[in-house]
Design a protein around this motif. Sequence first.
Motif, PDB file in Angstrom:
ATOM      1  N   GLN A   1      73.303  49.073  25.731  1.00 14.48           N
ATOM      2  CA  GLN A   1      72.356  48.440  24.822  1.00 14.48           C
ATOM      3  C   GLN A   1      70.916  48.859  25.105  1.00 14.48           C
ATOM      4  O   GLN A   1      70.091  48.921  24.195  1.00 14.48           O
ATOM      5  CB  GLN A   1      72.483  46.915  24.909  1.00 14.48           C
ATOM      6  N   ASP A   2      70.600  49.164  26.359  1.00 14.40           N
ATOM      7  CA  ASP A   2      69.236  49.587  26.705  1.00 14.40           C
ATOM      8  C   ASP A   2      69.107  51.111  26.773  1.00 14.40           C
ATOM      9  O   ASP A   2      68.246  51.651  27.464  1.00 14.40           O
ATOM     10  CB  ASP A   2      68.775  48.949  28.017  1.00 14.40           C
ATOM     11  N   TRP A   3      69.987  51.821  26.073  1.00 14.46           N
ATOM     12  CA  TRP A   3      69.913  53.269  25.907  1.00 14.46           C
ATOM     13  C   TRP A   3      70.064  54.048  27.210  1.00 14.46           C
ATOM     14  O   TRP A   3      69.277  54.924  27.540  1.00 14.46           O
ATOM     15  CB  TRP A   3      68.629  53.675  25.189  1.00 14.46           C
TER      16      TRP A   3
ATOM     17  N   ARG B   1      64.728  59.562  24.201  1.00 14.54           N
ATOM     18  CA  ARG B   1      63.836  59.377  23.050  1.00 14.54           C
ATOM     19  C   ARG B   1      63.749  57.905  22.660  1.00 14.54           C
ATOM     20  O   ARG B   1      62.676  57.396  22.349  1.00 14.54           O
ATOM     21  CB  ARG B   1      64.334  60.195  21.864  1.00 14.54           C
ATOM     22  N   TYR B   2      64.892  57.234  22.698  1.00 16.00           N
ATOM     23  CA  TYR B   2      64.913  55.823  22.310  1.00 16.00           C
ATOM     24  C   TYR B   2      64.297  54.937  23.391  1.00 16.00           C
ATOM     25  O   TYR B   2      63.624  53.949  23.095  1.00 16.00           O
ATOM     26  CB  TYR B   2      66.328  55.395  21.974  1.00 16.00           C
ATOM     27  N   ARG B   3      64.520  55.297  24.662  1.00 15.46           N
ATOM     28  CA  ARG B   3      63.871  54.539  25.732  1.00 15.46           C
ATOM     29  C   ARG B   3      62.359  54.692  25.654  1.00 15.46           C
ATOM     30  O   ARG B   3      61.607  53.727  25.859  1.00 15.46           O
ATOM     31  CB  ARG B   3      64.373  55.016  27.099  1.00 15.46           C
ATOM     32  N   SER B   4      61.902  55.888  25.327  1.00  9.62           N
ATOM     33  CA  SER B   4      60.463  56.138  25.231  1.00  9.62           C
ATOM     34  C   SER B   4      59.840  55.330  24.101  1.00  9.62           C
ATOM     35  O   SER B   4      58.746  54.769  24.228  1.00  9.62           O
ATOM     36  CB  SER B   4      60.197  57.632  25.017  1.00  9.62           C
ATOM     37  N   ARG B   5      60.544  55.279  22.977  1.00 10.10           N
ATOM     38  CA  ARG B   5      60.027  54.510  21.842  1.00 10.10           C
ATOM     39  C   ARG B   5      59.953  53.019  22.190  1.00 10.10           C
ATOM     40  O   ARG B   5      58.982  52.334  21.833  1.00 10.10           O
ATOM     41  CB  ARG B   5      60.931  54.686  20.621  1.00 10.10           C
ATOM     42  N   ALA B   6      60.965  52.539  22.912  1.00 12.13           N
ATOM     43  CA  ALA B   6      60.997  51.110  23.266  1.00 12.13           C
ATOM     44  C   ALA B   6      59.889  50.759  24.250  1.00 12.13           C
ATOM     45  O   ALA B   6      59.401  49.625  24.275  1.00 12.13           O
ATOM     46  CB  ALA B   6      62.350  50.767  23.863  1.00 12.13           C
ATOM     47  N   ALA B   7      59.488  51.740  25.053  1.00 15.59           N
ATOM     48  CA  ALA B   7      58.456  51.489  26.059  1.00 15.59           C
ATOM     49  C   ALA B   7      57.060  51.427  25.471  1.00 15.59           C
ATOM     50  O   ALA B   7      56.118  50.955  26.108  1.00 15.59           O
ATOM     51  CB  ALA B   7      58.516  52.566  27.146  1.00 15.59           C
ATOM     52  N   LYS B   8      56.895  51.948  24.256  1.00 13.47           N
ATOM     53  CA  LYS B   8      55.552  51.984  23.650  1.00 13.47           C
ATOM     54  C   LYS B   8      55.159  50.631  23.071  1.00 13.47           C
ATOM     55  O   LYS B   8      55.990  49.845  22.665  1.00 13.47           O
ATOM     56  CB  LYS B   8      55.543  53.048  22.527  1.00 13.47           C
TER      57      LYS B   8
END
Length: 459
Positions: free
Chosen positions: A230-232, A452-459
């Motif tokens: 769930q957290d990529w 890519r998805y973890r990076s987006r979630a971190a922004k």
Amino acid sequence: MREWLVPRQRKRAGAVGVALLVSAVSGCAGWGGGAGGGGADSINVLMVNNPQMVDLQQLTADNFTKQTGIKVNFTVLPENDVRDKISQEFSSQAGQYDVATLSNFEIPIYAKSKWIAPLSDHIAKDPSFDQDDILKPMTESLSGEDGKVYGEPFYGESSFLMYRKDVLESKGVTMPAKPTWDEVADIAAKVDKAQPNMRGICLRGQPGWGQIFAPLTTVVNTFGGTWFTQDWQAQVNSPQFTAATKFYVDLVRNHGEAGAPQAGFTECLNNLIQGNVAMWYDATSAAGSLEAPNSPVKGKIGYAPAPVKETDSSGWLYAWSWSIQEASKKQDNAWKFISWASSKEYEQLVGEKLGWSRVPAGKRASTYENPAYLKEAGSFAAPTKEAIETADPRNPGTQPRPAIGIQFVDIPEFPDLGTQVSQDVSSAIAGRMSVDEALKRGQVLADDVAERYRSRAAK
């Protein structure tokens, strides 16, 4: 789901009889071309050239247009071509086409991008359409994150296990009512070579995210694996994903069809029809071909739920569906077409005009209460309905997922990722590399997507 990516797939090759019939249908002339003329009382529809859509094209003028005065200009293309054209058209919002055929893979993605219009207001104003009659997993898989419906299914499918009742009986084997994969592997060993040149089971080995990874991902799910947490976090070389893949590869190598690395939906369909295999795990839509009047195995096939291990069910979910382009200036007329094409009345029309085996089923509960349909599809109707109703596109495994989807992960990157990994898994079936090596390479690719998805979630 036949090969989407093809696939369909689905599809995959179209659920008609043997390969010759598939080829004959797919080879018809007169399709394609650009959208037809305009006018307030016309709409442009872009759709895949599957047999069910060809039937629709033939019935529209004398029925829908005659009733409504709305002319429908069809552009009908092979699956890969139509997917490319729809993507180009809808991403640019050019508005040339009002309606297009999309699957439950594209619809949530397109809805999020606002390329397709929500249908909920049309549904509310059109109670005769009877949205409640649409099988719930279909409605859920064709809805956006906002809870609105963005597509209506034309026909749908899940997956189940098909097997030769007479062959199992000859070996003193009884198929469990709810088989596990371990039980299926044991049965495959017992019925292997039960007849000359007959193998125990057919499983897709052909590369493609909609070929081998359609069935294989459901095996991964029920073995407790997943492509992403769930957290990529990528899980392609996790113990569960690896165990499921090794099981699948070993089963098809030990007891599977000849030429497995090149076998997809159509090849397995033909293998079962021609008596080359005793079992096959694949799309519920295949049953219509197996039970066709000219099928040599008509009446000899049993149908069992998709095999499981750690989950209660493991069937996939797929639907060719109708959506309206957001830029369309004729959304009311577009909805009238969709509501007709996905209606109970249309199914009745097909049954009466073309035969009940050609009804685009797998979407409405009422279809499975229709005596005329059940008379022709009685052997597989109930197992098909149960397979679709027990499919859970949001929770198909043993842990939460970051995106909807059973046999796929509903993100734009998945077709490329799944296809690349599938090439190495197919090579493992061919004996050219180990499963560990294939999934190690796949983990690198999957982690790149996950990052890519973890990076987006971190922004």
